[in-house]
Design an enzyme around this catalytic site. Sequence first.
Site, PDB file in Angstrom:
ATOM      1  N   ASP A  60      -3.250   2.138  -5.617  1.00  0.00           N
ATOM      2  CA  ASP A  60      -2.036   2.122  -4.792  1.00  0.00           C
ATOM      3  C   ASP A  60      -1.918   0.896  -3.899  1.00  0.00           C
ATOM      4  OD1 ASP A  60      -3.707   2.682  -2.557  1.00  0.00           O
ATOM      5  OD2 ASP A  60      -2.133   3.899  -1.657  1.00  0.00           O
ATOM      6  N   GLU A  61      -2.742  -0.105  -4.156  1.00  0.00           N
ATOM      7  CA  GLU A  61      -2.796  -1.233  -3.237  1.00  0.00           C
ATOM      8  C   GLU A  61      -2.895  -2.548  -4.004  1.00  0.00           C
ATOM      9  OE1 GLU A  61      -5.756  -2.107   0.269  1.00  0.00           O
ATOM     10  OE2 GLU A  61      -6.000  -0.087  -0.489  1.00  0.00           O
TER      11      GLU A  61
ATOM     12  N   ASP B 197       0.863  -1.184   0.000  1.00  0.00           N
ATOM     13  CA  ASP B 197       0.000   0.000   0.000  1.00  0.00           C
ATOM     14  C   ASP B 197       0.899   1.235   0.000  1.00  0.00           C
ATOM     15  OD1 ASP B 197      -2.949   0.890   1.949  1.00  0.00           O
ATOM     16  OD2 ASP B 197      -1.712   2.127   0.659  1.00  0.00           O
TER      17      ASP B 197
HETATM   18  N1  DCP Z   1      -8.585   8.094  -1.985  1.00  0.00           N
HETATM   19  C1  DCP Z   1      -9.679   8.897  -2.287  1.00  0.00           C
HETATM   20  N2  DCP Z   1     -10.738   9.008  -1.406  1.00  0.00           N
HETATM   21  C2  DCP Z   1     -10.725   8.310  -0.252  1.00  0.00           C
HETATM   22  C3  DCP Z   1      -9.642   7.481   0.076  1.00  0.00           C
HETATM   23  C4  DCP Z   1      -8.568   7.398  -0.818  1.00  0.00           C
HETATM   24  O1  DCP Z   1      -9.702   9.527  -3.346  1.00  0.00           O
HETATM   25  N3  DCP Z   1     -11.758   8.412   0.606  1.00  0.00           N
HETATM   26  C5  DCP Z   1      -7.452   8.027  -2.910  1.00  0.00           C
HETATM   27  C6  DCP Z   1      -6.365   8.976  -2.520  1.00  0.00           C
HETATM   28  C7  DCP Z   1      -5.295   8.119  -1.932  1.00  0.00           C
HETATM   29  C8  DCP Z   1      -5.482   6.797  -2.641  1.00  0.00           C
HETATM   30  O2  DCP Z   1      -6.882   6.740  -2.941  1.00  0.00           O
HETATM   31  O3  DCP Z   1      -3.995   8.666  -2.136  1.00  0.00           O
HETATM   32  C9  DCP Z   1      -5.043   5.610  -1.823  1.00  0.00           C
HETATM   33  O4  DCP Z   1      -5.836   5.483  -0.658  1.00  0.00           O
HETATM   34  P1  DCP Z   1      -5.243   5.033   0.733  1.00  0.00           P
HETATM   35  O5  DCP Z   1      -6.404   4.709   1.604  1.00  0.00           O
HETATM   36  O6  DCP Z   1      -4.199   3.986   0.548  1.00  0.00           O
HETATM   37  O7  DCP Z   1      -4.580   6.364   1.326  1.00  0.00           O
HETATM   38  P2  DCP Z   1      -3.157   6.988   1.071  1.00  0.00           P
HETATM   39  O8  DCP Z   1      -2.331   6.160   0.177  1.00  0.00           O
HETATM   40  O9  DCP Z   1      -3.357   8.398   0.620  1.00  0.00           O
HETATM   41  O10 DCP Z   1      -2.532   7.053   2.518  1.00  0.00           O
HETATM   42  P3  DCP Z   1      -1.914   5.872   3.413  1.00  0.00           P
HETATM   43  O11 DCP Z   1      -0.488   6.258   3.643  1.00  0.00           O
HETATM   44  O12 DCP Z   1      -2.698   5.876   4.673  1.00  0.00           O
HETATM   45  O13 DCP Z   1      -2.069   4.597   2.621  1.00  0.00           O
HETATM   46 MG    MG Z   2      -2.122   4.119   0.467  1.00  0.00          MG
END
Ligand code: DCP
Ligand code: MG
Length: 358
Positions: free
Chosen positions: A103-104, A8
């Site tokens: 991203d996962e 992730d």
């Molecule tokens: N995303 C979005 N709306 C949300 C959650 C996520 O548009 N409610 C998008 C933006 C994030 C991406 O999806 O960058 C990946 O989601 P993650 O939950 O993995 O969050 P992040 O990668 O941003 O942060 P983390 O470091 O907690 O994984």
């Molecule tokens: Mg993420």
Amino acid sequence: MRKIIHIDADAFYASVEMRENPALRDQPIAVGGSSERRGVIATANYAARQFGVRSALPSARAKQLCPELQIIPPRFDLYRRISGQFRDIFADFTDRIEPLSLDEAYLDVSDSVHFGGSATLIAQEIRRRVREELALTVSAGVAPNKFLAKVASDWDKPDGQFTIAPGQVADFVYALPVSRINGVGKVTTEKLAKMGVITCGDLQDVPLTDLVRRFGKYGSRLADLAHGRDDREVKTSRLRKSISVERTYAQDLGDEATLFSALDDLLAELSERFGKIEQQYLPVKRFVKVKFRDFTQTTLEEAYEERGGSWLAVADFRRLLTGARQRKPLTVRLLGAGLRLEPRGGDNLDQLNLFQEG
Ligand code: DCP
Ligand code: MG
């Protein structure tokens, strides 16, 4: 016994924007819709999270929590492209990849021959390559199943890695708060808390019949998860369309000799990586990618005229690089080289089709 890796990316959209514009590095930023137009936050970098800025928060509210917050409009094409680059790296270690979002992904490396079959070392290498080749960080979890691998990737975030070995599962879940189970949200957490259930250990003590009565079918799933049991398979993804290697350099490359020698290194690595999949894929184009000092980038590619000879002839790639460089009189911060691919026919194709996304 399976070996599953869950990967992730850290603050994905925000990290990409920081990479593209290093001036944003140390400032609180978020990616999302504008506060004037009632937008919401997609994600925030870790500096902004300290102020309570979170995904799904209205941008106007985020601005109240953190007045200096810079909210950047999303660039989905860019994030999609990088997601493909993550996938290309994973594919060097296994075909068994299940993307969950941009991203996962889950990787099943049970049968991987790399690093003597050590999932922990494979995850380490994936994280190293993402850092070096893409200038981004991802967190990884390693465990005997998907459920635990996902919990583990979150355990040491950001830029972390955590392994739950088979022998540690029982102790690990015993203390694990039920709120960390994927799918157990606020409502279920509260419902369980009212039953005196805070950890998976507590949950193990609740009779299955009670769980089914209260939660229906999900009740028996909860009972399995409480014991760290999860036999869902990693559902593999579609075919790859290209293979490439790229590097961002600590110091820009200027003169031709330095660029050519950097290109040689990339080609050596490309050759090694392509060798592993050469039986399944036929290269149809070669390409070179250049990112200049001003962060603009260009890709130059050409088709193979005859399907034969060496795919990775240095002279051909040098010619492409020379052509790409001529597009701007600037030094180079990133260089990439790759091949566009088509699946080979015959038995191999049938085999690969089995893995296509349904
Ligand atoms: N995303 C979005 N709306 C949300 C959650 C996520 O548009 N409610 C998008 C933006 C994030 C991406 O999806 O960058 C990946 O989601 P993650 O939950 O993995 O969050 P992040 O990668 O941003 O942060 P983390 O470091 O907690 O994984
Ligand atoms: Mg993420």
